[in-house]
Design an enzyme around this catalytic site. Structure first.
Site, PDB file in Angstrom:
ATOM      1  N   LYS A   8       0.811  -1.227   0.000  1.00  0.00           N
ATOM      2  CA  LYS A   8       0.000   0.000   0.000  1.00  0.00           C
ATOM      3  C   LYS A   8       0.843   1.276   0.000  1.00  0.00           C
ATOM      4  O   LYS A   8       0.429   2.296  -0.532  1.00  0.00           O
ATOM      5  CB  LYS A   8      -0.953  -0.018   1.190  1.00  0.00           C
ATOM      6  CG  LYS A   8      -2.027  -1.089   1.015  1.00  0.00           C
ATOM      7  CD  LYS A   8      -3.310  -0.725   1.707  1.00  0.00           C
ATOM      8  CE  LYS A   8      -4.434  -1.624   1.248  1.00  0.00           C
ATOM      9  NZ  LYS A   8      -4.319  -2.992   1.806  1.00  0.00           N
ATOM     10  N   GLU A  57      -9.645   6.753   3.634  1.00  0.00           N
ATOM     11  CA  GLU A  57     -10.516   5.787   4.298  1.00  0.00           C
ATOM     12  C   GLU A  57      -9.644   4.600   4.692  1.00  0.00           C
ATOM     13  O   GLU A  57      -8.598   4.373   4.099  1.00  0.00           O
ATOM     14  CB  GLU A  57     -11.602   5.306   3.323  1.00  0.00           C
ATOM     15  CG  GLU A  57     -11.177   4.156   2.380  1.00  0.00           C
ATOM     16  CD  GLU A  57     -10.105   4.546   1.356  1.00  0.00           C
ATOM     17  OE1 GLU A  57      -9.902   5.758   1.135  1.00  0.00           O
ATOM     18  OE2 GLU A  57      -9.454   3.629   0.798  1.00  0.00           O
ATOM     19  N   SER A  60       1.598  -9.812  -1.100  1.00  0.00           N
ATOM     20  CA  SER A  60       1.262  -8.390  -0.932  1.00  0.00           C
ATOM     21  C   SER A  60       1.606  -7.812   0.435  1.00  0.00           C
ATOM     22  O   SER A  60       1.801  -6.608   0.562  1.00  0.00           O
ATOM     23  CB  SER A  60      -0.223  -8.175  -1.231  1.00  0.00           C
ATOM     24  OG  SER A  60      -1.021  -9.037  -0.441  1.00  0.00           O
TER      25      SER A  60
END
Ligand SMILES: *Cc1c(COP(=O)(O)O)cnc(C)c1O
Length: 406
Positions: free
Chosen positions: A99, A121, A388
């Site tokens: 991310k 968010e 990930s």
């Protein structure tokens, strides 16, 4: 409308308006249209600006620790008894997942646009922490919307966001989870666009977000492609990535889209079963509809209302999916399968025991799919998995599910 059933790549004309076949677009109130156009223009300028690219590359190297390694999971491959499984180690990035690639890129965009305040968010808190980290680095004010229910479930990430200087704003509407947090962030943005940039966390939302997030995440696939060519002297046979909103998968897949020999598999959260409320797999069990400003596959009930999602992994627990994935599903370029809660837990354990790597539960979905494919293939085949994120955040929950004392 383009012939999406036969095209294998995105038509550039559609890309202009953020279309992926018939999916994507911009379904937002008037007040946001200008901000989204400004963002589109700024992003296009930044992409052509060598100074922007150099600053982002420098940060990805020195702050995130890129390039992330390409790792041959030998013992896991042996255990499956077939193809070779390789991992793209996004779990080794600063903050523990992919991310951060996106939040740093978007924070740089915010600075270029002269916006000193950032909102975001978050569901599980991973994107909130990555955004708070990027904002601390650039000295930007950061407000993170998070459902009250998620605040309760993800207390350590809430604490980390606050330590990084972010304000966590509880969302008390609807199911008090990620979906409601996105609505609340959009509402804030409508009233604050002049001073504020909204850093969306996945390849979802109105144009240009799906394209921006995919581009910032495509460093994963660009590096992996080069690493494979260097170390294996060839491209992998199959790519596997988990799909929540779809950002790590889009980042991994997009640099390989025109390599027609490379098969791509996206793995959705199969949860506990295929009935409504048991899974988070809109590409497998949903239908096209509009959610959060974009036309894509969505989990819906008979009246077309967004239906609740479930997954053991909080990062995959979302009723929608990025529109580019819907485009790839319809064109047939990418296959989308599911991996259930129990199977993801088994893959978590297999990777932990065979390789000494605790994967994020999200990533474990992709690992499980890779293990199934490996068993059916010959030893010369290469399966590359996007790992990930790391699993420390999930360790306590897994211990609880397995009845191990902590
Ligand atoms: C958030 C998250 C995901 C799911 O998001 P995508 O946008 O689908 O990539 C997957 N893995 C990890 C580790 C995450 O934190």
């Amino acid at each position: 409308m383009s012939d999406s059933a036969t095209s294998t790549s995105v038509d550039p004309a559609w890309e202009q308006v953020g279309r992926f076949g018939r999916f994507g677009g911009r379904f937002v109130p008037e007040t946001l249209t200008r901000a989204l156009e400004e963002l589109t223009d700024e992003f296009q300028r930044a992409q052509r600006d060598p100074a922007f690219q150099a600053e982002l590359d420098g940060l990805l190297q020195d702050f995130v620790g890129r390039p992330s390694p390409l790792y041959h999971a030998r013992r896991l491959s042996e255990r499956c008894g077939g193809a070779q499984i390789w991992l793209k180690r996004e779990d080794l990035n600063h903050t523990g997942a992919h991310k951060i690639n996106n939040t740093l890129g978007q924070a740089l965009l915010a600075r270029r646009m002269g916006k000193r305040r950032v909102i975001a968010e978050t569901g599980a808190g991973q994107h909130g922490v990555a955004t708070a980290t990027a904002c601390a680095h650039f000295g930007l004010e950061c407000h993170v919307y998070m459902g009250e229910e998620d605040i309760r479930r993800q207390a350590p990430n809430v604490f980390n966001m606050r330590l990084l200087g972010a304000e966590v704003r509880p969302v008390t509407s609807g199911s008090r989870t990620l979906q409601d947090a996105i609505n609340e962030a959009m509402r804030d943005w409508m009233a604050s666009v002049a001073s504020t940039h909204y850093i969306l966390g996945s390849t979802v939302g109105p144009h240009p977000f799906p394209t921006i997030v995919r581009e910032f995440q495509s460093v994963i696939g660009r590096e992996a492609r080069q690493q494979c060519l260097q170390r294996l002297q060839r491209l992998p046979d199959t790519l596997v990535a988990c799909v929540g909103g779809g950002s790590n998968a889009a980042g991994m897949f997009s640099p390989f889209v025109s390599d027609s020999a490379v098969r791509m598999v996206g793995v959705e959260a199969g949860g506990r079963g295929s009935r409504g409320g048991e899974h988070a797999a809109p590409l497998n069990y949903g239908a096209p509809g509009v959610l959060h400003g974009s036309f894509s596959y969505v989990l819906q009930d008979e009246d077309g209302q967004t239906a609740p999602a479930h997954s053991v992994s909080a990062g995959l627990d979302y009723p929608g999916v990025g529109p580019e994935h819907s485009g790839w599903k319809e064109s047939g370029r990418v296959e989308y399968t599911t991996c259930g809660d129990a199977q993801a837990l088994a893959a978590f354990e297999a990777l932990a025991m065979c390789e000494g790597i605790l994967p994020a539960l999200e990533s474990a979905h992709a690992v499980w799919q890779a293990m199934q494919l490996a068993a059916e293939r010959s030893a010369e085949q290469v399966i590359l998995v996007c790992l990930s994120g790391r699993g420390e955040k999930d360790a306590a929950e897994i211990a609880r599910l397995r009845g191990i004392a902590t």
